[in-house]
Design an enzyme around this catalytic site. Structure first.
Site, PDB file in Angstrom:
ATOM      1  CG  PHE A   1      -1.911   1.164   1.099  1.00 35.92           C
ATOM      2  CD1 PHE A   1      -2.953   1.137   0.187  1.00 35.92           C
ATOM      3  CD2 PHE A   1      -1.724   2.310   1.853  1.00 35.92           C
ATOM      4  CE1 PHE A   1      -3.796   2.227   0.039  1.00 35.92           C
ATOM      5  CE2 PHE A   1      -2.570   3.400   1.711  1.00 35.92           C
ATOM      6  CZ  PHE A   1      -3.611   3.359   0.798  1.00 35.92           C
TER       7      PHE A   1
ATOM      8  CE  LYS B   1      -8.653   3.517   3.785  1.00 36.29           C
ATOM      9  NZ  LYS B   1      -7.278   3.483   4.178  1.00 36.29           N
TER      10      LYS B   1
ATOM     11  NE  ARG C   1      -4.935   4.222  -7.582  1.00 38.40           N
ATOM     12  CZ  ARG C   1      -4.505   4.762  -6.450  1.00 38.40           C
ATOM     13  NH1 ARG C   1      -4.475   4.062  -5.351  1.00 38.40           N
ATOM     14  NH2 ARG C   1      -4.066   6.001  -6.421  1.00 38.40           N
TER      15      ARG C   1
END
Ligand SMILES: *Cc1c(COP(=O)(O)O)cnc(C)c1O
Length: 464
Positions: A125, A259, A383
């Site tokens: 990430f 999240k 992305r």
């Protein structure tokens, strides 16, 4: 028996109006934003699927808990509530709150990585990797190869490839590894889970070498749900019990509470290691605040504690992931190319398959995200080649295998009718895809260019 509909396990008590704009307004808005959805004003957006980070709708219980926030500088009652919830749900002994996930990653990386040490991760990430590298760590990708193939239906694309880890140890020795940084429901792979069997095996392997697992547990609940649904032996276990078992294989975790935890801001670090905890408390006072608030208000910690309780309710997490699947299955039915299997937090359009007439240098995913906004006011995120940036040595674009548009679903925010609007818009674009033109980049920031880059269409726009 007839298949029965399962509705959302909540009803709506407060609403936030949203406005559908005209096509002419949207054309103007995207032009002003340089054809970059990050640069749109949210007031111009009808359905915002940019991210699931911090965009959650909180419950009446969370809002009322906020009124009970104890804003004491030290020893806040709200901290102890958050600590009790974390112990009960994640099972770690020690808690250090932080203002969001990357702060916990910063502290963990600085304490646990010696310059030159490898930090194996299952894919990566952005912030986790950046903090490991800032601490002198060397990123090592240990995810299974299936993760790179959008057409593979493998159910555990987040799995760790033990052979890759073994090869690293064989070549450089176990001392060359700081710790294993493992993420459930791997964001960059499309929200793909690992299996419990895989984590159990990796944990046993790591023990032999005295290596710790530190989870990036940001999306652990969504992963626990997939284990319940897909893995043999877990169908009758609660998501809460599955999460506890999973965390039991780690020495600690960092979490972005924006999240799974169902709040708009927050994060934390948790561990069973006393020495790590002591050092983390020393660092958190410098960067975040006293260890009993770590950059959060008392009311934030109250909302977080309640969010942790709600996130592991089986009905809630099933409905969250099912909504993502509802959208994904509509697109599959329409023949639209998306990444499979459908992930835990979003649906990823395969822009290379969608806009096969555009070369990657004309930014197909960026073009598709802009076209989606113009068609229906739905905001998605690129992305692909724009996000991947350039190779610093050659100056060339990185050309990633995956060129995707991410439709990320916020938690408890939109109804399935909103999902229908998104699906219809995707279908409209799919049927008229040959009319979608490429873009050229007219402004390019040096780093993390996707946030602020500006584009122009390769054919002039005609305002109607
Ligand atoms: C969002 C996220 C982070 C970073 O957390 P922030 O709260 O945005 O600082 C880290 N890891 C993963 C997997 C994430 O999704």
């Amino acid at each position: 028996m007839r298949q029965r509909t399962i509705a959302e396990p909540y009803k709506i008590k407060m609403v936030e109006p949203i406005r559908m704009t005209t096509r002419a307004e949207r054309e103007r808005a995207i032009e002003e934003a340089g054809y970059n959805t990050f640069l749109l004003r949210s007031d111009d957006v009808y359905i915002d699927l940019l991210t699931d980070s911090g965009t959650t709708a909180m419950s009446d219980r969370q809002w009322s808990a906020m009124m009970l926030g104890d804003e004491a500088y030290a020893g806040s009652r709200s901290f102890y509530r958050m600590e009790a919830a974390m112990r009960e749900i994640y099972g770690f002994q020690h808690l250090v709150p932080t203002h969001q996930g990357r702060a916990a990653e910063h502290i963990t990386s600085q304490i646990r990585i010696k310059p030159g040490q490898f930090v194996p991760m299952n894919m990566y990430f952005t912030t986790t990797r950046a903090h490991a590298e800032r601490a002198g760590g060397v990123f090592f990708n240990c995810i299974v190869d299936e993760a790179n193939d959008p057409w593979s239906d493998f159910p555990w694309k987040g799995n760790i490839d033990l052979a890759k880890l073994q090869a690293l140890v064989d070549e450089h020795g176990a001392d060359s590894i700081a710790y294993l940084s493992l993420a459930p429901c791997v964001n960059m792979a499309g929200g793909q889970p690992f299996s419990m069997a895989n984590i159990r095996e990796v944990s046993a392997w790591a023990k032999q070498y005295g290596l710790a697992i530190i989870f990036d547990a940001t999306r652990a609940v969504e992963n626990a749900y997939f284990i319940q649904q897909r893995e043999e032996g877990y169908a009758n276990r609660t998501v809460k019990a599955i999460l506890r078992e999973m965390m039991g294989y780690g020495e600690g975790c960092t979490v972005s509470s924006k999240k799974d935890n169902l709040v708009n801001i927050g994060g934390f670090l948790a561990t069973n290691d006393d020495a790590f905890f002591r050092k983390a408390k020393e660092m958190v006072v410098i960067f975040e605040g006293m260890p009993t608030y770590g950059g959060l208000a008392g009311r934030d910690m109250e909302a977080l504690a309640q969010g942790m309780v709600e996130m592991v309710e089986d009905d809630y997490i099933a409905s969250r992931v099912r909504q993502v699947e509802y959208l994904g299955n509509k697109l599959i039915k329409a023949g639209i190319p998306i990444v499979r299997p459908i992930g835990g937090h979003g649906v990823f359009l395969d822009a290379k398959g969608f806009l096969a007439h555009l070369p990657q240098d004309e930014f197909p995913a960026q073009s598709l995200a802009a076209a989606l906004f113009v068609d229906s006011g739905v905001r998605a995120m690129e992305r692909g080649i724009v996000s991947a940036g350039r190779d610093h040595r050659t100056g060339e674009h990185h050309r990633p295998a995956l060129e995707l548009v991410r439709l990320t679903i916020p938690r408890r925010v939109y109804t399935n009718l909103h999902m229908d609007v998104v699906a219809e818009s995707c279908q409209e674009l799919w049927e008229t895809r040959s009319a979608i033109h490429g873009l050229r980049m007219v402004y390019e920031p040096e780093s993390l260019r996707f946030f602020q880059a500006r584009f122009e269409p390769l054919v002039p726009v005609l305002h109607g």
